[in-house]
Design a protein around this motif. Structure first.
Motif, mmCIF file in Angstrom:
data_model
loop_
_atom_site.group_PDB
_atom_site.id
_atom_site.type_symbol
_atom_site.label_atom_id
_atom_site.label_comp_id
_atom_site.label_asym_id
_atom_site.label_seq_id
_atom_site.Cartn_x
_atom_site.Cartn_y
_atom_site.Cartn_z
ATOM 1 N N LEU A 4 0.827 -1.204 0.000
ATOM 2 C CA LEU A 4 0.000 0.000 0.000
ATOM 3 C C LEU A 4 0.863 1.257 0.000
ATOM 4 O O LEU A 4 1.866 1.321 0.714
ATOM 5 C CB LEU A 4 -0.925 -0.010 1.215
ATOM 6 C CG LEU A 4 -1.943 -1.154 1.230
ATOM 7 C CD1 LEU A 4 -2.614 -1.257 2.597
ATOM 8 C CD2 LEU A 4 -2.979 -0.968 0.138
ATOM 9 N N ASP A 5 0.462 2.234 -0.776
ATOM 10 C CA ASP A 5 1.194 3.492 -0.866
ATOM 11 C C ASP A 5 0.735 4.416 0.265
ATOM 12 O O ASP A 5 0.143 5.468 0.024
ATOM 13 C CB ASP A 5 0.960 4.126 -2.237
ATOM 14 C CG ASP A 5 1.834 5.337 -2.487
ATOM 15 O OD1 ASP A 5 2.855 5.491 -1.788
ATOM 16 O OD2 ASP A 5 1.481 6.149 -3.375
ATOM 17 N N LEU A 6 0.965 3.974 1.487
ATOM 18 C CA LEU A 6 0.566 4.710 2.687
ATOM 19 C C LEU A 6 1.691 4.651 3.708
ATOM 20 O O LEU A 6 2.408 3.643 3.793
ATOM 21 C CB LEU A 6 -0.694 4.088 3.305
ATOM 22 C CG LEU A 6 -1.975 4.147 2.474
ATOM 23 C CD1 LEU A 6 -3.009 3.211 3.060
ATOM 24 C CD2 LEU A 6 -2.500 5.568 2.417
ATOM 25 N N THR A 10 -1.026 5.131 9.899
ATOM 26 C CA THR A 10 -1.776 6.317 9.474
ATOM 27 C C THR A 10 -3.288 6.127 9.455
ATOM 28 O O THR A 10 -4.018 7.108 9.542
ATOM 29 C CB THR A 10 -1.331 6.789 8.078
ATOM 30 O OG1 THR A 10 -1.491 5.716 7.148
ATOM 31 C CG2 THR A 10 0.104 7.266 8.089
ATOM 32 N N LEU A 11 -3.786 4.912 9.342
ATOM 33 C CA LEU A 11 -5.230 4.695 9.221
ATOM 34 C C LEU A 11 -5.850 4.288 10.552
ATOM 35 O O LEU A 11 -5.311 3.440 11.262
ATOM 36 C CB LEU A 11 -5.524 3.596 8.191
ATOM 37 C CG LEU A 11 -5.060 3.835 6.755
ATOM 38 C CD1 LEU A 11 -5.418 2.628 5.893
ATOM 39 C CD2 LEU A 11 -5.673 5.106 6.206
ATOM 40 N N VAL A 36 -0.110 -0.289 8.093
ATOM 41 C CA VAL A 36 -0.744 1.004 7.798
ATOM 42 C C VAL A 36 -1.754 1.447 8.849
ATOM 43 O O VAL A 36 -2.131 2.621 8.892
ATOM 44 C CB VAL A 36 -1.392 1.013 6.390
ATOM 45 C CG1 VAL A 36 -0.334 0.767 5.328
ATOM 46 C CG2 VAL A 36 -2.538 0.031 6.283
ATOM 47 N N LEU A 37 -2.183 0.533 9.714
ATOM 48 C CA LEU A 37 -3.143 0.913 10.758
ATOM 49 C C LEU A 37 -2.438 1.494 11.978
ATOM 50 O O LEU A 37 -1.347 1.064 12.351
ATOM 51 C CB LEU A 37 -3.961 -0.295 11.200
ATOM 52 C CG LEU A 37 -5.054 -0.751 10.247
ATOM 53 C CD1 LEU A 37 -5.634 -2.080 10.711
ATOM 54 C CD2 LEU A 37 -6.143 0.291 10.131
ATOM 55 N N LYS A 38 -3.101 2.461 12.600
ATOM 56 C CA LYS A 38 -2.619 2.995 13.872
ATOM 57 C C LYS A 38 -2.835 1.943 14.963
ATOM 58 O O LYS A 38 -3.757 1.132 14.862
ATOM 59 C CB LYS A 38 -3.420 4.244 14.264
ATOM 60 C CG LYS A 38 -3.227 5.415 13.344
ATOM 61 C CD LYS A 38 -4.125 6.568 13.793
ATOM 62 C CE LYS A 38 -4.007 7.745 12.852
ATOM 63 N NZ LYS A 38 -4.892 8.861 13.236
ATOM 64 N N GLY A 41 -6.275 0.627 15.813
ATOM 65 C CA GLY A 41 -7.103 0.745 14.613
ATOM 66 C C GLY A 41 -7.798 -0.573 14.295
ATOM 67 O O GLY A 41 -7.369 -1.644 14.722
ATOM 68 N N HIS A 42 -8.885 -0.472 13.554
ATOM 69 C CA HIS A 42 -9.692 -1.652 13.244
ATOM 70 C C HIS A 42 -9.629 -2.022 11.768
ATOM 71 O O HIS A 42 -9.527 -1.150 10.900
ATOM 72 C CB HIS A 42 -11.149 -1.411 13.640
ATOM 73 C CG HIS A 42 -11.346 -1.447 15.111
ATOM 74 N ND1 HIS A 42 -11.222 -0.319 15.890
ATOM 75 C CD2 HIS A 42 -11.626 -2.468 15.949
ATOM 76 C CE1 HIS A 42 -11.436 -0.650 17.160
ATOM 77 N NE2 HIS A 42 -11.678 -1.944 17.209
#
Length: 119
Positions: A4-6, A10-11, A36-38, A41-42
């Motif tokens: 993923l380009d993230l 961050t999510l 990519v999840l904080k 995060g879920h």
């Protein structure tokens, strides 16, 4: 979805809605979702439930050459847990009229490294 380009962490949430049906369970990119999840995060994951593979030769008005994978619930949870997720909830339902098998929905949370592995 495998790269993923993230930026990392961050999510606050992500939805993986039948996005893994064309890959074996071992290839689902749980570590990338986790990256990519904080923390806390879920991730909501929907998938075909079972332990089978079927060829797909026609879909959405086009000839295709794909394999559809049904994933086992316990293996899916184990793979997600190894990647750093905790299971929050699961739902399994019987197949609908136009479906080839039962369906599953899994809600996961990214472990907070400060809180340990328990949730």
């Amino acid at each position: 979805m495998t790269r993923l380009d993230l930026e990392a962490n961050t999510l606050g949430g992500a939805v993986v809605w039948y996005s893994t049906v064309h890959m074996p369970a071992a290839d689902v990119p749980w570590h990338e979702f986790h990256r990519v999840l904080k923390p806390g995060g879920h991730l909501l994951h929907a998938f075909k439930l079972g332990n089978q593979q079927k060829p797909l030769t026609y879909a959405y008005g086009h000839d295709v050459d794909r394999t559809v994978h049904w994933h086992d619930m316990e293996e899916t949870v184990a793979n997600a847990t190894k990647a750093g997720f905790n299971e929050v909830a699961r739902l399994q339902r019987q197949k609908g009229v136009d479906e080839g098998g039962p369906q599953a929905f899994l809600l996961l949370s990214k472990r907070n490294p400060d809180a340990g592995s328990a949730s």
